[in-house]
Design a protein around this motif. Sequence first.
Motif, short mmCIF file in Angstrom:
data_model
loop_
_atom_site.label_atom_id
_atom_site.label_comp_id
_atom_site.label_asym_id
_atom_site.label_seq_id
_atom_site.Cartn_x
_atom_site.Cartn_y
_atom_site.Cartn_z
N LEU A 145 0.83 -1.20 0.00
CA LEU A 145 0.00 0.00 0.00
C LEU A 145 0.87 1.26 0.00
N GLN A 146 0.50 2.21 -0.85
CA GLN A 146 1.27 3.45 -0.92
C GLN A 146 0.39 4.65 -0.62
N LEU A 147 0.88 5.53 0.22
CA LEU A 147 0.17 6.79 0.46
C LEU A 147 0.87 7.88 -0.33
N TRP A 148 0.10 8.64 -1.09
CA TRP A 148 0.74 9.66 -1.93
C TRP A 148 1.45 10.74 -1.10
N THR A 149 2.39 11.40 -1.75
CA THR A 149 3.19 12.42 -1.08
C THR A 149 2.29 13.57 -0.64
N HIS A 150 2.33 13.89 0.64
CA HIS A 150 1.50 14.96 1.17
C HIS A 150 2.19 15.60 2.37
N TYR A 151 1.66 16.73 2.80
CA TYR A 151 2.15 17.29 4.07
C TYR A 151 1.00 17.39 5.05
N ASP A 152 1.33 17.39 6.32
CA ASP A 152 0.38 17.68 7.38
C ASP A 152 0.86 18.95 8.07
N VAL A 153 -0.03 19.56 8.86
CA VAL A 153 0.37 20.86 9.43
C VAL A 153 0.82 20.76 10.90
N MET A 154 0.85 19.54 11.43
CA MET A 154 1.28 19.36 12.82
C MET A 154 2.60 18.58 12.84
N ASP A 155 3.34 18.74 13.92
CA ASP A 155 4.51 17.87 14.12
C ASP A 155 3.99 16.46 14.39
N ASN A 156 4.81 15.46 14.09
CA ASN A 156 4.27 14.10 14.03
C ASN A 156 5.35 13.08 14.41
N PHE A 157 4.96 12.13 15.26
CA PHE A 157 5.78 10.92 15.44
C PHE A 157 5.10 9.78 14.74
N LEU A 158 5.77 9.18 13.78
CA LEU A 158 5.22 8.00 13.11
C LEU A 158 5.88 6.79 13.75
N ILE A 159 5.08 6.02 14.45
CA ILE A 159 5.60 4.92 15.28
C ILE A 159 5.25 3.59 14.62
N GLN A 160 6.25 2.84 14.29
CA GLN A 160 6.02 1.54 13.64
C GLN A 160 5.99 0.47 14.71
N VAL A 161 4.92 -0.32 14.73
CA VAL A 161 4.79 -1.36 15.76
C VAL A 161 5.20 -2.72 15.18
N THR A 162 4.62 -3.09 14.03
CA THR A 162 5.09 -4.28 13.33
C THR A 162 5.18 -3.96 11.84
N GLY A 163 5.97 -4.77 11.13
CA GLY A 163 6.06 -4.61 9.68
C GLY A 163 7.08 -3.55 9.30
N LYS A 164 7.25 -3.43 7.99
CA LYS A 164 8.30 -2.57 7.45
C LYS A 164 7.67 -1.56 6.52
N LYS A 165 8.11 -0.33 6.59
CA LYS A 165 7.54 0.66 5.68
C LYS A 165 8.62 1.63 5.24
N ARG A 166 8.58 1.97 3.95
CA ARG A 166 9.56 2.93 3.43
C ARG A 166 8.95 4.31 3.44
N VAL A 167 9.68 5.26 3.99
CA VAL A 167 9.18 6.64 4.00
C VAL A 167 10.15 7.52 3.22
N VAL A 168 9.62 8.26 2.26
CA VAL A 168 10.43 9.24 1.52
C VAL A 168 9.95 10.62 1.94
N LEU A 169 10.90 11.46 2.30
CA LEU A 169 10.54 12.81 2.77
C LEU A 169 11.14 13.87 1.85
N PHE A 170 10.44 14.99 1.75
CA PHE A 170 10.97 16.17 1.03
C PHE A 170 10.77 17.39 1.92
N SER A 171 11.72 18.29 1.85
CA SER A 171 11.63 19.51 2.64
C SER A 171 10.51 20.41 2.10
#
Length: 305
Positions: A145-171
Amino acid sequence: NLCRFTKILVWRQLNRVSNILNHSFLIRCLSCQSILLSLVPLNFSPLWFSSIIGHTLDLIAVSFSKKQTLPFDKFIHRAAENKHTEFFISEDEKYYLRSLGEDPRKDIADIRKQFPLLEEDIKIPEFFEKEQFFSSVFRISSPGLQLWTHYDVMDNFLIQVTGKKRVVLFSPRDAQYLYLSGTKSEVLNLDNPDLNKYPLFFKARRFECVLEAGDVLFIPALWFHNVISEEFGVGVNVFWKHLSSECYDKTDTYGNKDPTAASRAIQILDRALKTLEVLPEEYRDFYARRMVLRIQDKAFSSNYE
Ligand SMILES: O=C(O)CCC(=O)C(=O)O
Ligand SMILES: [Fe+2]
């Protein structure tokens, strides 16, 4: 007649889906990749038709406007498998849980409230004051599953509990290379982007990481992120307010509505551009360039790492 022609095209595409009355559609143009969203399939408005003339339509996603539900255990089973024997639309459909508040339109997700059995297990990292807390969101996704590139307006901790996920970030500074439509980038395929259509995309500097069980990624507000689940994954994310409370849009339940001052400024800019429309093109062009220079001069930060 153009409308009728487009209507037939749309119907041809939609025929691939069985009971279309119950669905809403996400439609993409095959040649320009823009997303042409239709929420109410039998109520295509003339405006919507005029907006799709000239596009080659492709159906890329279907969601349900008539609510269909799955018991949680079934949902988990389906999300964890690659191919389904039982499914809604296709055997390789993907599943995604993004938890919501009690009343999804008004309330804000807090995993500790909507999943009280898990409350004891959730230890939100103490890197911000309690009053700054905005939401904690349960996220479960199918492999691939892929989530399209987006921004949110709050600071965020993305916490992985199980499984593997690739995150690509842009400034946020690279917004100019991302072909934004609202909070999302139109460039869907990050690994093999169509550079004829998105020639500036190669200038965007990409930061990449892979999250595994136990990893926590800090995603600062306004930083673009694109997420691909490489395995079935369970995670939680926590949004918190970095600005003072009154800056945020009170109707925001997802953490992705622009701060009120920013949306007001964008509305005013749209009005300014409308005002220029009475002038011939070369004048519009000249004054638009002057406006850009003024914005650069007065509002761009020189102190930005
Ligand atoms: O990991 C996910 O499923 C989505 C992450 C995301 O977009 C977020 O935490 O804001
Ligand atoms: Fe996000």
